[in-house]
Write an enzyme that holds these catalytic residues in place. Structure first.
Site, mmCIF file in Angstrom:
data_model
loop_
_atom_site.group_PDB
_atom_site.id
_atom_site.type_symbol
_atom_site.label_atom_id
_atom_site.label_comp_id
_atom_site.label_asym_id
_atom_site.label_seq_id
_atom_site.Cartn_x
_atom_site.Cartn_y
_atom_site.Cartn_z
ATOM 1 N N CYS A 1 0.884 -1.160 0.015
ATOM 2 C CA CYS A 1 0.167 -0.024 0.006
ATOM 3 C C CYS A 1 1.043 1.286 0.002
ATOM 4 C CB CYS A 1 -0.916 -0.012 1.144
ATOM 5 S SG CYS A 1 -2.032 -1.430 1.377
ATOM 6 N N ASP B 1 33.144 19.359 19.318
ATOM 7 C CA ASP B 1 33.516 20.642 19.146
ATOM 8 C C ASP B 1 33.455 20.960 20.657
ATOM 9 O OD1 ASP B 1 33.811 23.357 18.318
ATOM 10 O OD2 ASP B 1 31.871 23.853 18.637
#
Length: 815
Positions: free
Chosen positions: A107, A514
């Site tokens: 479907c 970072d």
């Protein structure tokens, strides 16, 4: 008013109407889309002479157009679209739709393929778990109503996503399934009793009259099961076949029909030993129960996302100033406009993103960020739609509404993650789509073989082959697990924005962090200002702020916070050098602010060895202000390391992961954070390009890299890494580049996310291995005649249940 009449029905043609149809080589004006559609149907059928010989006007086409098609045109209204359609540029639109009637991966495939064929549709993704579709289109080429109508043409119903309407659809679906299960269960038990009598009678002997009676009674009791409980299978199969698609319901329906017709023939003709009414009733009951369990599982797995939708209230209290004072009025949230002032009472959900104008209170943001403690709010601070005001009333100015709110962005990212298909899902869907075709061909071969070898067994064995296979287990293997995992992580404040994120995170070998705003809190403070010219500290800060106003970096915010008085000084031609600094003109003169390396590169100026050593000794961040001829000031900024940063790093190292810290800051500042968190591999004074090259070098050696960052200068690296995580406080650019967003900003939650990702990948593999192993063993066994139809029914249903139940182990309540 126009005096032109509709050529089809005779009604007046409205001014500005653009409907027309070519009839007998002439363009004829029509009053509406309905008349145009009917006229075109008449002409295309070769019946255009009707208009030449008719004696009266036809009835208006509006009467003949289905009500659904009339309703869909409402969704083209911009005022209506404001609630659920997001704009991308001038003409691109994106909306979330709910699809009714989805039963299997076939479907999903059919809808995606059909919607993409509509001219103007740019992209569509359908999520099997939530039955939600995300559609992007160009409004210059098509309208939303055309997309909805195209979906209806293939037998599905689509409508814009509305949480309340979706709840009604799910509740209606649940009640229908319960009724169908009830009928199949109650009548199936009666059929089983008579089947038991027939089985015992075949061993010990039974009179023909009783055998015939029991068979006829079983037939009567099986009829409601076939005509009511099994109807969804037949409808879905017919829809698939009419669109040249083969879904799992095709094999289910074929098996049911063969078993029923064979049993009816045996009952009516009294010629044959076996009837299969018991297998039919058992199969229908078990398959319906499996789908009901899947429905409940889908609701549970998507609970976190749906709970976010319900956070925004329907009504809001708007304040209006009148001649007699301030008046309060209750309005729909959809009717609010930017700049309106709303009153948020204690205990109310905040309906919009906005700025607090009056009042002091605390706000519960736990459902959005995972943060368990209320956040204090005061004037000039922002609030987010969906959060809860706890203590005192607040007056809030409306800054963002509808699809522009933070909550809508979170839901959009979460929806994107659930609709995008990882490689494993795509592989399973491709296998499942061809698997059903293969099973039907194999069943035909088995039927022919056994009909030639032993005609008495061909029907029973063919039924077992059709029933025992379970392609749905392959289709359910990954989407159920991924939806459950994303729901669980959303509750914790870790938002998954890309479909591949979990799978890739589980395989990550290298984690790169970072520094500022990631391992540290990113709330820098100016702790020292060193002057090198005859300027005052106030003047240096004023010039620094004029340049930094254009930046979103935490350093810019720290400088702004350090200057108590508002500055009227403006900088022009400001240029941002990511990860290094900024340049701009103030009063016609060029100024620079940034790292010592940036200042030296742009001006050739640098600090003396003594000054540099003195400023760097505390291992804090250093930013300098200069022009072409001299350095005016150096700002020393301090930051705190986030709680749980060291625990996260040590846990990753204990798992055998490689951890690196890459920063554009100077060596002492980076070394201080690396030593505090236990990171051995770190890089300092790196430009964004240098960070990018480090990531590419690792990937070239076969590493799977995860980048955790915050800020504009991280965006290129986030995009390059196989999986990227942005902190919740990060800029919009960083968030757009990220595959995951840590809304809670609590680093230990990232470790939980890694564990959930690993468990998700493990469960997906278990489900796929089980689905392949089950079908690989069950299919040959059924073809050999070793599996009876009733055993096949149990095996097929249990296979689906096992896959869903295994995936639901990922769903946990938030603690």
């Amino acid at each position: 008013m126009s005096t032109t009449s509709c050529y089809h029905c005779g009604a007046p043609v409205p001014d500005g109407s653009h409907f027309s149809t070519v009839i007998q080589e002439q363009s004829r004006e029509m009053c509406c889309l309905g008349c145009q559609a009917v006229a075109e149907a008449i002409v295309s059928s070769g019946l255009a002479d009707y208009y030449q010989f008719r004696t009266d006007n036809a009835p208006t086409g509006q009467v003949l157009v289905p009500e659904f098609l009339q309703q869909t045109t409402v969704y083209d209204n911009p005022a209506v679209q404001k609630r659920f359609v997001r704009q991308e540029g001038e003409h691109i639109r994106e909306a979330s739709l709910i699809l009714e009637g989805i039963t299997c991966a076939a479907c999903v495939w059919l809808n995606e393929k059909h919607i993409r064929s509509v001219k103007g549709v740019l992209d569509v993704q359908v999520n099997y778990s939530s039955h939600r579709a995300r559609v992007r289109w160009d409004e210059r080429e098509t309208q939303l109503s055309h997309i909805l109508q195209a979906i209806s043409l293939i037998g599905y119903v689509a409508h814009p996503y509305d949480p309340r309407r979706q709840q009604e659809v799910l509740e209606r679906e649940r009640r229908l399934q319960l009724r169908q299960i009830g009928i199949a269960g109650v009548l199936g038990m009666q059929v089983m009793m008579f089947a038991a009598a027939l089985y015992v009678g075949s061993w010990s002997g039974i009179d023909d009259e009783f055998r015939m009676l029991f068979r006829w009674i079983s037939l009567v009791m099986t009829l409601p099961i076939m005509l009511y409980s099994a109807v969804p299978f037949f409808k879905n199969a017919w829809r698939d076949l009419t669109h040249h698609q083969v879904g799992m319901d095709v094999s289910v329906s074929l098996g049911l029909l063969l078993a029923f017709l064979g049993s009816v023939w045996t009952t009516v003709s009294n010629d044959g030993e076996h009837v299969y009414y018991d297998s039919i009733s058992m199969f229908v009951f078990l398959l319906l129960y499996a789908r009901y369990f899947e429905l409940v599982a889908r609701q549970r797995s998507a609970h976190a996302a749906e709970s976010l939708v319900h956070l925004v209230p329907t009504m809001a209290s708007r304040l209006r100033k009148t001649e007699t004072g301030t008046q309060e009025e209750l309005v729909l949230v959809n009717e609010l406009n930017l700049g309106d002032i709303v009153l948020i009472r204690a205990g109310d959900n905040i309906p919009v993103d906005g700025m607090v104008l009056e009042g002091r209170s605390s706000v519960d943001e736990s459902l959005l960020t995972g943060e368990s403690y209320p956040v204090p709010k005061q004037p000039e601070q922002s609030v987010i739609a969906g959060t809860i005001n706890i203590d005192s009333p607040l007056q809030v100015r409306v800054d963002k509404i509808g699809e522009d709110t933070v909550l809508s962005q979170i839901l959009r990212l979460l929806e994107r993650a659930q609709t995008e298909k990882p490689a494993l899902t795509q592989l399973a869907d491709r296998v499942a789509s061809w698997f059903v075709v293969g099973v039907l061909v194999f069943s035909l071969w088995v039927a022919i073989y056994w009909f030639m070898v032993n005609p008495a067994l061909w029907l029973e064995i063919t039924l077992s082959v059709l029933v025992v296979t379970c392609p749905c287990a392959l289709s359910l293997a990954t989407p159920t697990a991924i939806t459950a995992a994303t729901s669980h992580l959303t509750q914790m404040g870790l938002l998954i924005t890309r479909g591949h994120a979990l799978e890739t995170l589980a395989r990550t070998t290298h984690f790169i962090f970072d520094k500022t705003g990631t391992l540290t809190k990113g709330r820098l403070k100016v702790v020292e200002t060193q002057l090198f010219a005859d300027w005052t500290q106030e003047k240096c800060l004023e010039y620094a702020i004029a340049l930094e106003k254009q930046s979103e970096h935490p350093i810019a915010q720290a400088l702004l916070n350090a200057h108590e008085q508002p500055s009227s000084l403006q900088a022009s031609q400001v240029e941002n050098f990511a990860g290094a600094g900024l340049s701009g003109e103030i009063a016609g003169k060029a100024y620079f602010i940034g790292t010592p390396a940036f200042i030296q590169e742009r001006t050739g100026l640098k600090l003396s060895v003594t000054d540099s050593a003195q400023l760097h000794q505390a291992a804090h961040t250093l930013v300098m202000l200069a022009d072409d001829t001299q350095i005016y000031a150096a700002f020393v900024l301090a930051d705190e390391i986030r709680e749980g940063a060291r625990d996260l790093i040590q846990a990753l190292i204990a798992q055998g992961k490689q951890v690196s810290l890459l920063s554009g800051d100077h060596e002492l500042a980076v070394r201080r954070v690396a030593e505090a968190t236990g990171i051995k591999d770190f890089g300092f004074a790196l430009t964004p390009e240098a960070k990018l090259q480090r990531v590419k070098a690792l990937q070239a050696m076969g590493a799977v890299v995860a980048m955790v960052g915050d800020g504009v200068n991280d965006a290129p690296v986030l995009a390059q890494a196989q999986v990227s995580i942005a902190m919740g406080s990060g800029t919009q650019v960083a968030r757009a580049s990220a595959d995951m967003i840590l809304l809670s900003e609590q680093l230990p939650k990232l470790l939980v996310g890694i564990q959930v990702a690993q468990k998700t990948l493990k469960i997906i593999r278990q489900n796929i291995i089980w689905a392949v192993a089950y079908n690989g063993l069950a299919l040959p066994a059924a073809a050999m005649g070793w599996v009876a139809p009733w055993m096949a029914a149990i095996g097929m249903s249990l296979s689906s249940l096992l896959v869903v139940a295994n995936a639901m182990r990922l769903v946990k309540k938030q603690k």
